[in-house]
Design a protein around this motif. Structure first.
Motif, PDB file in Angstrom:
ATOM      1  N   MET A   1       0.753  -1.251   0.089  1.00 30.01           N
ATOM      2  CA  MET A   1      -0.057   0.095  -0.159  1.00 30.01           C
ATOM      3  C   MET A   1       0.935   1.324   0.074  1.00 30.01           C
ATOM      4  O   MET A   1       0.578   2.131  -0.690  1.00 30.01           O
ATOM      5  N   PRO A   2       1.742   1.244   0.908  1.00 32.64           N
ATOM      6  CA  PRO A   2       2.424   2.610   1.151  1.00 32.64           C
ATOM      7  C   PRO A   2       3.282   2.853  -0.433  1.00 32.64           C
ATOM      8  O   PRO A   2       3.548   3.994  -0.830  1.00 32.64           O
ATOM      9  N   VAL A   3       3.755   1.878  -0.993  1.00 32.38           N
ATOM     10  CA  VAL A   3       4.580   1.938  -2.269  1.00 32.38           C
ATOM     11  C   VAL A   3       3.639   2.574  -3.241  1.00 32.38           C
ATOM     12  O   VAL A   3       3.731   3.456  -4.002  1.00 32.38           O
ATOM     13  N   ALA A   4       2.376   1.820  -3.133  1.00 32.03           N
ATOM     14  CA  ALA A   4       1.496   2.029  -4.531  1.00 32.03           C
ATOM     15  C   ALA A   4       0.802   3.553  -4.272  1.00 32.03           C
ATOM     16  O   ALA A   4       0.807   4.079  -5.139  1.00 32.03           O
ATOM     17  N   ALA A   5       0.686   3.837  -3.081  1.00 32.86           N
ATOM     18  CA  ALA A   5       0.182   5.177  -2.614  1.00 32.86           C
ATOM     19  C   ALA A   5       1.335   6.113  -3.230  1.00 32.86           C
ATOM     20  O   ALA A   5       1.030   7.297  -3.846  1.00 32.86           O
ATOM     21  N   LYS A   6       2.481   5.837  -2.963  1.00 33.73           N
ATOM     22  CA  LYS A   6       3.628   6.801  -3.417  1.00 33.73           C
ATOM     23  C   LYS A   6       3.789   7.032  -4.838  1.00 33.73           C
ATOM     24  O   LYS A   6       3.804   8.251  -5.223  1.00 33.73           O
ATOM     25  N   ILE A   7       3.754   6.067  -5.458  1.00 37.29           N
ATOM     26  CA  ILE A   7       3.626   6.120  -6.959  1.00 37.29           C
ATOM     27  C   ILE A   7       2.534   6.875  -7.419  1.00 37.29           C
ATOM     28  O   ILE A   7       2.436   7.652  -8.043  1.00 37.29           O
ATOM     29  N   ALA A   8       1.164   6.306  -6.991  1.00 38.89           N
ATOM     30  CA  ALA A   8      -0.043   6.951  -7.174  1.00 38.89           C
ATOM     31  C   ALA A   8      -0.100   8.367  -6.807  1.00 38.89           C
ATOM     32  O   ALA A   8      -1.218   9.141  -7.357  1.00 38.89           O
ATOM     33  N   GLU A   9       0.514   8.680  -5.832  1.00 44.34           N
ATOM     34  CA  GLU A   9       0.191  10.060  -5.489  1.00 44.34           C
ATOM     35  C   GLU A   9       1.380  11.106  -6.016  1.00 44.34           C
ATOM     36  O   GLU A   9       1.323  12.084  -5.606  1.00 44.34           O
TER      37      GLU A   9
ATOM     38  N   HIS B   1      -6.162  -0.632  -7.551  1.00 47.78           N
ATOM     39  CA  HIS B   1      -6.367  -0.395  -9.205  1.00 47.78           C
ATOM     40  C   HIS B   1      -5.142  -0.515  -9.823  1.00 47.78           C
ATOM     41  O   HIS B   1      -4.206   0.645  -9.781  1.00 47.78           O
ATOM     42  N   GLY B   2      -4.487  -1.581 -10.297  1.00 51.16           N
ATOM     43  CA  GLY B   2      -3.203  -1.842 -10.711  1.00 51.16           C
ATOM     44  C   GLY B   2      -2.865  -1.123 -12.127  1.00 51.16           C
ATOM     45  O   GLY B   2      -1.751  -0.358 -11.981  1.00 51.16           O
ATOM     46  N   ALA B   3      -3.931  -1.034 -12.916  1.00 48.47           N
ATOM     47  CA  ALA B   3      -3.480  -0.106 -14.079  1.00 48.47           C
ATOM     48  C   ALA B   3      -3.371   1.161 -13.786  1.00 48.47           C
ATOM     49  O   ALA B   3      -2.391   1.637 -14.484  1.00 48.47           O
ATOM     50  N   MET B   4      -4.183   1.821 -12.921  1.00 50.51           N
ATOM     51  CA  MET B   4      -3.871   3.228 -12.845  1.00 50.51           C
ATOM     52  C   MET B   4      -2.430   3.579 -12.007  1.00 50.51           C
ATOM     53  O   MET B   4      -1.906   4.387 -12.404  1.00 50.51           O
ATOM     54  N   ILE B   5      -1.918   2.581 -11.415  1.00 46.05           N
ATOM     55  CA  ILE B   5      -0.778   2.869 -10.538  1.00 46.05           C
ATOM     56  C   ILE B   5       0.591   2.522 -11.516  1.00 46.05           C
ATOM     57  O   ILE B   5       1.277   3.448 -11.556  1.00 46.05           O
ATOM     58  N   VAL B   6       0.339   1.562 -12.292  1.00 47.00           N
ATOM     59  CA  VAL B   6       1.548   1.217 -13.385  1.00 47.00           C
ATOM     60  C   VAL B   6       1.518   2.013 -14.373  1.00 47.00           C
ATOM     61  O   VAL B   6       2.528   2.636 -14.741  1.00 47.00           O
TER      62      VAL B   6
END
Lengths: 435, 106
Positions: free
Chosen positions: A13-21, A241-246
């Motif tokens: 979560m923190p990594v995903a949030a970092k990229i997505a944010e 939401h994988g696509a959104m993050i990648v």
């Protein structure tokens, strides 16, 4: 699973949030999305102009005269050939919005700086449409980001013209943008002059050689595809939401490749790349991420568990348009290894099949046309390849493969749910008996 | 009263919006329920126009990584922000999500 799931959630979560944010990455992704509806209109026009049926051009000419293509070409120029411009505006707007500085005026400044960097068309002091489209995507996004950063810095340092009280707010607002505009434009022209002394000649060539060419090689490779697809589906199986993050990272690359394919398609040349945004949307995500349309069909028509069947029927209409959140969260796929395994495995297998089918030339490559990801399969494969039946055949093949991979896992889950339902009903029956 | 649902592209939450609207006919006829894309959500927080501003923001579970930052943005304007429970989201349970939204506004 719950322990593993919790562990993953805490770590991922923190990594995903970092990229997505991350402000720049999200601004790029959201800014690129701005122009997509216009690209879709342009794609439809382009398909009309080049419909792959013998006798079609002659037929159109007999009705509309020999210049029947002219209006279509104008629309193409106003849509596709300006995608770089739209992206520059969009990215600058979204980034400025995140910094809470006047988004529209900053976006216009960025556009001006972008125009400053455009190469001369054969020393005629004019700008060619070949430098305003998807071919200059990386120039557009870098000028957008640099300009917004300059504007932000200038505003932060307090170098703005302040109007005395009583001046209408809209007047003073236009002056607020004056100093940042002056700084950005000055910086842009200095960069242009500096780059003109290098071997690259202009900023676009420099960015193409240093940044976009290596990125294109990475994004277009099977390795890059498999890593992206694995990431996207691992994230989805955690309910993110994988696509959104990648895509925060990859969308610019895939749109750039799509633009290159379109340029070749327009010129009647061989399509250079297999991997574009449509490679994923049309051949891998049939029914949404994880190619779940096959799974939804199994649920709707083959399930013996009432719950699974009801959900399948409910999710089918949305699934045809590649929306699958009801299955992902309802079945669920999230945190459910029985279904998460084929959910991750299927798109990887489809990626390998599609990549080889297209790179060997058995199946037509995506022609760079912007087909919306919500377009139902069969139709979407036809449109994305510029009207090639092989594109449709591969979609049907992939759909069947997806069904075969899902089938054993689906059966296990369906049986489990059916047993639960039977137990619940016997429990209810015995209760009524004892009462 | 604006109930704003937010997911990646505003597509999948729009399914839920339809179900919520049906439920709203009984529970809360004055509710205006919309679905927006993640990229547009800031507008519904920042705007000074009371008619456009969100009264509550509900995030799709797939973008729950946005919760922290949006909660922060929302708090400044007094807008509650919450994640839709994934079971209700998956089963498109409009009534339950609407009840949750209404309870957050109060």
């Amino acid at each position: 699973m719950n322990k593993v799931g919790q562990f993953l959630e805490e770590k991922v979560m923190p990594v995903a949030a970092k990229i997505a944010e991350q402000k720049h990455l999200t601004a790029i992704r959201d800014g690129l999305i701005l122009g997509i509806p216009i690209l879709i209109v342009g794609s439809i026009i382009l398909i009309l102009a080049n419909f792959p049926v013998t006798g079609y051009p002659e037929f159109m000419a007999s009705i509309f005269g020999e210049f029947w293509r002219q209006p279509l070409v104008i629309i193409y120029d106003a849509t596709f050939a300006f995608y770089g411009v739209f992206s520059c505006l969009g990215i600058a707007f979204r980034l400025a919005e995140k910094y809470k500085i006047d988004a529209l005026s900053t976006a216009v400044i960025a556009l001006s700086c972008f125009v400053i960097q455009l190469p001369d068309h054969h020393n005629t002091w004019s700008i060619s449409l070949s430098f305003t489209g998807a071919g200059v995507l990386f120039l557009a996004l870098l000028t957008a980001i640099v300009t917004v950063e300059i504007c932000r810095l200038v505003i932060k340092k307090g170098i703005v013209i302040r109007m005395p009280d009583g001046v209408p707010p809209s007047v003073s607002r236009s002056f607020v943008a004056l100093i940042p505009a002056a700084f950005s434009i000055l910086a842009a022209i200095l960069i242009r002059i500096a780059v003109s002394f290098t071997a690259y000649g202009d900023l676009n060539s420099m960015i193409t050689q240093i940044i976009s060419a290596p990125l294109a090689n990475l994004g277009a490779s099977l390795f890059g595809v498999i890593i992206s697809v694995l990431m996207i589906h691992l994230l989805w199986s955690l309910g993110l939401h994988g696509a959104m993050i990648v895509e925060s990272v990859m969308l610019a690359i895939w749109m750039d490749l799509m633009g290159k394919n379109l340029a070749a398609y327009q010129a009647g040349q061989a399509i250079p790349y297999v991997v574009t945004k449509q490679f994923f949307d049309m051949w891998l995500y049939i029914g949404g991420s994880g190619a779940t349309l096959a799974l939804v069909c199994l649920m709707a028509f083959r399930a013996r568990s009432k719950q699974v069947k009801t959900l399948g029927r409910m999710a089918l209409p949305a699934g045809i348009f590649n929306i699958n959140e009801p299955v992902i969260f309802g079945l669920p796929i999230v945190m459910n290894p029985t279904i998460a395994i084929p959910f991750i495995l299927t798109p990887v297998v489809l990626a390998v099949i599609t990549y080889f089918a297209m790179s060997t030339g058995i199946v037509a490559r995506p022609a760079g046309l912007a087909v919306p990801w919500t377009a139902p399969f069969i139709m979407s494969g036809f449109l994305a390849t510029g009207g090639k039946i092989s594109g449709v055949a591969l979609q049907i093949f992939n759909f069947i493969i997806a069904g075969l991979i899902y089938l054993p896992f689906f059966s296990v889950w369906d049986k489990k749910k059916l047993e639960e339902e039977q137990q619940a009903s016997t429990a209810a029956n015995s209760k009524t008996l004892s009462a | 009263m604006n109930i704003v649902l937010c997911c990646a592209a505003g597509m999948s939450t729009s399914l839920l919006v339809e179900r919520m609207k049906t439920a709203a006919k009984e529970l809360s006829p004055e509710a205006n329920i919309i679905a927006v894309a993640e990229s547009e959500i800031l507008q519904y927080i920042e705007t000074d126009d009371r008619n456009d501003r969100a009264d509550v923001i509900m995030l799709g579970p797939q973008i729950r990584y946005k919760l922290k930052s949006l909660k922060h943005e929302g708090e400044a304007k007094g807008i509650p922000v919450e994640v839709i429970p994934s079971v209700d989201y998956g089963m498109i349970n409009g009534k339950k999500v609407l009840e949750l939204a209404l309870s957050l506004i109060k």
